[in-house]
Design a protein around this motif. Structure first.
Motif, PDB file in Angstrom:
ATOM      1  N   GLU A  55      39.187  49.059  41.557  1.00 41.46           N
ATOM      2  CA  GLU A  55      40.495  49.158  40.495  1.00 41.46           C
ATOM      3  C   GLU A  55      41.699  48.753  41.344  1.00 41.46           C
ATOM      4  N   THR A  56      41.743  49.210  42.469  1.00 40.87           N
ATOM      5  CA  THR A  56      43.129  48.717  43.322  1.00 40.87           C
ATOM      6  C   THR A  56      42.833  47.181  43.408  1.00 40.87           C
ATOM      7  N   ARG A 100      51.929  37.150  38.331  1.00 34.41           N
ATOM      8  CA  ARG A 100      53.343  37.600  38.021  1.00 34.41           C
ATOM      9  C   ARG A 100      54.142  36.319  37.475  1.00 34.41           C
ATOM     10  N   ARG A 109      46.526  41.376  39.607  1.00 34.40           N
ATOM     11  CA  ARG A 109      47.633  41.238  38.865  1.00 34.40           C
ATOM     12  C   ARG A 109      48.744  41.010  39.314  1.00 34.40           C
ATOM     13  N   ASP A 110      49.141  41.794  40.216  1.00 32.62           N
ATOM     14  CA  ASP A 110      50.612  41.904  40.850  1.00 32.62           C
ATOM     15  C   ASP A 110      50.780  40.755  41.714  1.00 32.62           C
ATOM     16  N   VAL A 111      49.786  40.379  42.562  1.00 38.60           N
ATOM     17  CA  VAL A 111      50.086  39.314  43.327  1.00 38.60           C
ATOM     18  C   VAL A 111      49.768  37.919  42.780  1.00 38.60           C
ATOM     19  N   LEU A 168      42.535  38.901  48.607  1.00 37.30           N
ATOM     20  CA  LEU A 168      43.588  39.741  49.143  1.00 37.30           C
ATOM     21  C   LEU A 168      42.510  41.202  49.361  1.00 37.30           C
ATOM     22  N   ASN A 183      44.487  45.839  40.014  1.00 36.99           N
ATOM     23  CA  ASN A 183      45.824  45.847  39.991  1.00 36.99           C
ATOM     24  C   ASN A 183      46.396  44.864  41.063  1.00 36.99           C
ATOM     25  N   ASN A 184      46.005  44.824  42.085  1.00 34.95           N
ATOM     26  CA  ASN A 184      46.669  43.731  43.276  1.00 34.95           C
ATOM     27  C   ASN A 184      46.659  42.535  42.689  1.00 34.95           C
TER      28      ASN A 184
END
Lengths: 94, 250
Positions: free
Chosen positions: A32-33, A44, A39-41, A26, A36-37
């Motif tokens: 940090e981003t 889920r 985790r989200d991508v 990604l 988070n990304n």
């Protein structure tokens, strides 16, 4: 953002005790981003218990042009597989 | 409806429902794939909360209405969401700052509801709290980074903060029902959260080059169902299918 943001590789550990597996990559501006990304991508659908993100440019990869010299010598060496041993009957699982 | 818990459940449900609907419009259009998926995740979380809150409202009301009927067959003046949630998406910065302001309030509000005296409210608040903790972390991290990013990202985030600020206060507007809920130990007065939430926002902005507006002015009336024009457009799109094909099912 995607144009200038660096690429990161994502590794997820599915269950307790198993190894992290590469699941994809990604873009993110910082660690940090990227986390988070990831985790989200990639988690889920409840895929993971642990995430590693690694800057893609930190990975040292073998070169496709060296494939021959790297991997050809290991062909045809079946004696490197543990296939020539008799397994004692008392051992049920190996 | 005399049970004040009905109004609490409706207000919580409407906030989540309208914001979920607004965020979901980015699906397939967000600036990056990663943001697209993240926004859709947040929308789905909020939609799940709306389903639980409106389900509770329908149960308390006990007139045979379902959560779906509350969502799709009420008109603008029956909605109790804060004005912040119905602000147009405009650009990614406005969408993000709207989420950021909402998350700060939402986490604080759910934390207080978790400590309340009504078990059906506490159960929903606990489920939602776990998800909103992440929403808050994500949106604050992005707002701070974009606030400190390029000159353009800073300007856009700062402008969004200023343009949304007069609607943010709508989350803290007290209604008559809130005093009854407060006396029953079910929830705090909405206005009592404002100082704490604004302190957290200031702390975030203090880490960045952003300036938090300090005006106390806000547009009132959402608790009585007085909304901005945009809610009509949101409902027209959201409710179209149920209005055109009544009782149609997925």
């Amino acid at each position: 953002m995607s144009i200038e943001s660096p690429l990161w590789e994502v590794f997820i550990r599915g269950q307790h005790g198993t190894a992290h597996r590469h699941v994809g990559s990604l873009h993110a501006s910082d660690a940090e981003t990227a986390m988070n990304n990831a985790r989200d991508v990639y988690t889920r659908r409840n895929e993971g218990l642990s995430i590693w993100v690694v800057p893609s440019n930190q990975i040292i990869a073998s070169s496709p042009s060296q494939k021959g010299s790297m991997f050809d010598p290991s062909q045809g060496k079946i004696y490197r597989h543990p296939s020539f041993y008799d397994i004692p009957k008392v051992v049920k699982k190996i | 409806m005399n049970d004040p818990r009905f109004h609490l459940a409706l207000r919580m449900g409407d906030n989540s429902l309208i914001l979920a609907q607004q965020n979901s419009k980015w699906c397939g259009h967000a600036p990056t794939l990663e943001e697209d998926i993240a926004l859709a995740n947040v929308s789905l979380d909020l939609m799940g909360h709306a389903q639980m809150w409106l389900g509770l409202a329908a149960n308390i009301e006990a007139k045979g209405r379902t959560a779906d009927e509350l969502a799709f067959l009420r008109d603008t003046q029956e909605f109790r969401n804060a004005l912040l949630c119905e602000r147009p998406n405009i650009d990614f910065a406005t969408t993000l700052v709207r989420q950021y302001l909402f998350d700060a309030w939402h986490l604080e509000q759910l934390g207080l509801l978790c400590a309340g005296s009504d078990i059906s409210v506490v159960e929903i608040a606990q489920k939602a709290f776990v998800e909103v903790r992440y929403h808050r972390q994500r949106s604050s991290s992005l707002v701070i980074k974009l606030g400190d990013g390029s000159a353009e990202s800073h300007t856009r985030i700062q402008n969004a903060l200023e343009s949304l600020w007069p609607y943010f206060g709508s989350l803290f507007e007290n209604s008559d029902n809130d005093y009854i809920l407060f006396k029953a130990g079910i929830s705090e007065l909405p206005a009592s959260l404002r100082t704490r939430v604004v302190e957290q926002l200031s702390a975030d902005c203090g880490q960045s080059t952003l300036t938090l507006p300090d005006s106390l002015f806000y547009h009132k009336g959402a608790v009585q169902g007085h909304h901005t024009e945009n809610l009509g457009y949101i409902l027209a799109e959201m409710q179209y299918l149920q209005r055109t094909y009544p009782s149609s099912n997925w």
